[in-house]
Design an enzyme around this catalytic site. Structure first.
Site, PDB file in Angstrom:
ATOM      1  N   LYS A  96     -13.565  31.790 -24.874  1.00 56.72           N
ATOM      2  CA  LYS A  96     -14.351  30.875 -25.713  1.00 56.72           C
ATOM      3  C   LYS A  96     -14.300  31.339 -27.172  1.00 56.72           C
ATOM      4  CE  LYS A  96     -19.009  28.733 -25.651  1.00 56.72           C
ATOM      5  NZ  LYS A  96     -20.304  28.688 -24.915  1.00 56.72           N
ATOM      6  N   SER A 127     -21.878  24.149 -23.242  1.00 60.11           N
ATOM      7  CA  SER A 127     -21.045  24.200 -24.434  1.00 60.11           C
ATOM      8  C   SER A 127     -19.675  24.842 -24.215  1.00 60.11           C
ATOM      9  CB  SER A 127     -21.774  24.974 -25.518  1.00 60.11           C
ATOM     10  OG  SER A 127     -21.903  26.342 -25.144  1.00 60.11           O
ATOM     11  N   SER A 182     -24.527  26.878 -20.280  1.00 58.23           N
ATOM     12  CA  SER A 182     -23.217  26.553 -20.853  1.00 58.23           C
ATOM     13  C   SER A 182     -21.999  27.037 -20.082  1.00 58.23           C
ATOM     14  CB  SER A 182     -23.131  27.091 -22.273  1.00 58.23           C
ATOM     15  OG  SER A 182     -23.720  26.165 -23.132  1.00 58.23           O
TER      16      SER A 182
HETATM   17  N1  GLN Z   1     -27.053  22.865 -23.540  1.00 54.59           N
HETATM   18  C1  GLN Z   1     -27.922  23.930 -23.949  1.00 54.59           C
HETATM   19  C2  GLN Z   1     -28.118  23.884 -25.441  1.00 54.59           C
HETATM   20  O1  GLN Z   1     -27.589  23.024 -26.061  1.00 54.59           O
HETATM   21  C3  GLN Z   1     -27.367  25.245 -23.517  1.00 54.59           C
HETATM   22  C4  GLN Z   1     -26.247  25.709 -24.349  1.00 54.59           C
HETATM   23  C5  GLN Z   1     -25.726  27.049 -23.959  1.00 54.59           C
HETATM   24  O2  GLN Z   1     -25.959  27.524 -22.839  1.00 54.59           O
HETATM   25  N2  GLN Z   1     -25.032  27.683 -24.895  1.00 54.59           N
HETATM   26  O3  GLN Z   1     -28.804  24.692 -26.011  1.00 54.59           O
END
Ligand code: GLN
Length: 474
Positions: free
Chosen positions: A76, A151, A175
């Site tokens: 990532k 994400s 995410s």
């Molecule tokens: N979807 C969640 C957010 O937008 C989690 C994102 C993540 O785990 N980085 O904060």
């Protein structure tokens, strides 16, 4: 093309293929599919071939190599790899070349795992669909009209799209697990502190954790083993030995107690998700596990608590992007204050700005007690819900997400409905416990359903074993 890392390992060890040839074949596939999937921000060929060469030399000399040596991996793009662009998919870091390696990157190097590319993400990991990237929208390889989840959408899509056999993501509220579920692969968030966060671009430091994506549980176990361990550079790193997760995999669940989280299998869950999760529960029963309904009464506050704490931490973590040193700087400022303001206004995308504003508000004098402090108190209650549940059961089970992958553009203009996709994943971050998403069944459109399993702190082995049992029994 191999289905799993363990298959590729055998071919490498038997000299049916060299590490270089293995890389060639994955780069060829990247050339074929990447224009559709759009999973990658940058290709890191030099690094990958350099590692593959070392693997081939060792194998040629008859030396023993680590279990994942030579296995193609994508990382990532919020994890620092020395001398490469590390952008967090933000215009703010568009030109940031990391001067150092994240601890886990050093571990990948020690294990001779080639890094093929950096994967797209929602800007600063804020999002659930990978549509918040400043650079591109990643598509679900199983259906290009659908999101891959987020994400870590680029990481998940790259494995599902066969651009690599393994990938790494970060999970602050789901995410890793959400995109694993949407793309039909395995994804795991380890215990908070199990894997070093040094060199991970911080979003919400009390929740962030790096973890693996793979095509099967055994590959997941191997990759987790490779990246886990104590790191003095991360003050929250846990100092306990790393078990040999893969070697100790055991699919026997007879007599184990599986707690089905009542609040997450009721209202609002897509029918086909429910059906498949119920099939998984039945399968565990058939395998001899005992099923118990468990209530986590404070789950209903999870989204509210998370969006106060995560945004508060983000507002403070992201204060460092001021246009002064390594970040984006506006061309159009007459004085210092204007330079700060314009650099931040131009460099951050809408969702990131929304989070900074929410978080700054929650921390501001006069509101701190009402929001931040209260949210911390409810976080403690959520942790207590887990502690109580684990007195009764070995593992908790729920859908990873109430729905399967949704259409691209269907939620971008509705942040609340986007936030709600994380209802099942967020509490594991708030409680710091490990959790995994395993694909189990599909919906009418053939999109995968994910089953989420959660165990107590540092019970990664048990978690992997229970997932392995369901995977093997399919
Ligand atoms: N979807 C969640 C957010 O937008 C989690 C994102 C993540 O785990 N980085 O904060």
């Amino acid at each position: 093309m191999f289905k799993t890392a363990i298959e590729a390992r055998k071919a490498l060890d038997n000299k049916e293929i060299s590490a270089k040839e293995l890389l060639d074949s994955y780069y060829e596939n990247i050339d074929k599919v990447e224009s559709d999937i759009q999973a990658l921000n940058a290709i890191t060929k030099d690094i990958a071939y350099d590692t593959a060469k070392k693997v081939d030399e060792k194998i040629a000399n008859g030396e023993k190599v680590p279990a994942l040596a030579g296995i193609p991996l994508i990382i990532k793009d919020n994890i620092c790899v020395k001398d490469t662009l590390t952008t967090a998919s933000s215009k703010m870091l568009e030109n940031f070349v990391s001067p150092y390696n994240a601890t886990i990157v050093n571990k990948l190097n020690d294990n001779l795992i080639p890094i093929l590319a950096k994967a797209n993400l929602d800007e600063f990991a804020m999002g659930s669909s990978t549509e918040n990237s400043a650079f591109k929208v990643t598509r679900n390889p199983l259906n290009l009209n659908k999101v891959p989840g987020g994400s870590s959408g680029g990481s998940a899509a790259s494995v599902a799209g066969k651009e690599a056999l393994l990938s790494l993501g970060s999970d602050t509220g789901g995410s890793i697990r959400l995109p694993a579920s949407f793309c039909g692969i395995v994804g795991m968030k380890p215990t908070y502190g199990r894997v070093s966060r040094y060199g991970l671009i911080a979003f919400a430091s009390s929740l962030d954790q790096i973890g693996p994506f793979a095509n099967c549980v055994e590959d997941t176990a191997l990759l987790l083993e490779a990246i886990s361990g104590y790191d003095p550079n991360d003050s929250t790193s846990i100092n306990t030995p790393v078990p040999e997760y893969a070697k100790n995999l055991n699919p026997d669940v007879k007599g184990l107690k599986i707690g089905v989280i009542k609040e997450l299998l009721g209202e609002g869950v897509q029918e086909e998700v429910k059906e498949n999760v119920e099939k998984a529960i039945q399968k565990y029963k058939d395998l001899g596990a005992e099923i118990i309904e468990v209530s986590l009464p404070n789950v209903k506050y999870a989204i509210a608590v998370y969006y106060i704490l995560a945004t508060a931490e983000a507002s403070s973590n992201l204060a460092r992007y001021d246009g002064v040193r390594y970040t984006y700087r506006t061309n159009d400022a007459d004085n210092l204050i204007e330079m700060f303001t314009k650099s931040r206004s131009e460099g951050f995308g809408d969702e990131v700005k929304r989070r900074i504003m929410l978080g700054t508000y929650a921390l501001s004098s006069g509101y701190y007690d009402a929001y931040y402090k209260k949210a911390q108190q409810v976080r403690a209650l959520i942790k207590q819900d887990y502690d109580k549940a684990f007195e009764k059961v070995d593992v908790l089970l729920s859908p990873t997400c109430p729905t399967t992958a949704f259409d691209i553009n269907s939620k971008v203009s509705d942040p609340i409905s986007m936030y709600l996709t994380d209802i099942a994943t967020i509490t594991a971050n708030l409680a710091g416990v490990p959790a995994l998403s395993l694909p189990y069944g599909v919906d009418k459109e053939n999109m995968p359903v994910g089953v989420q399993l959660i165990t107590n702190v540092l019970e990664e082995q048990k978690l992997l074993n229970i997932a392995y049992a369901l995977e093997q029994a399919k």
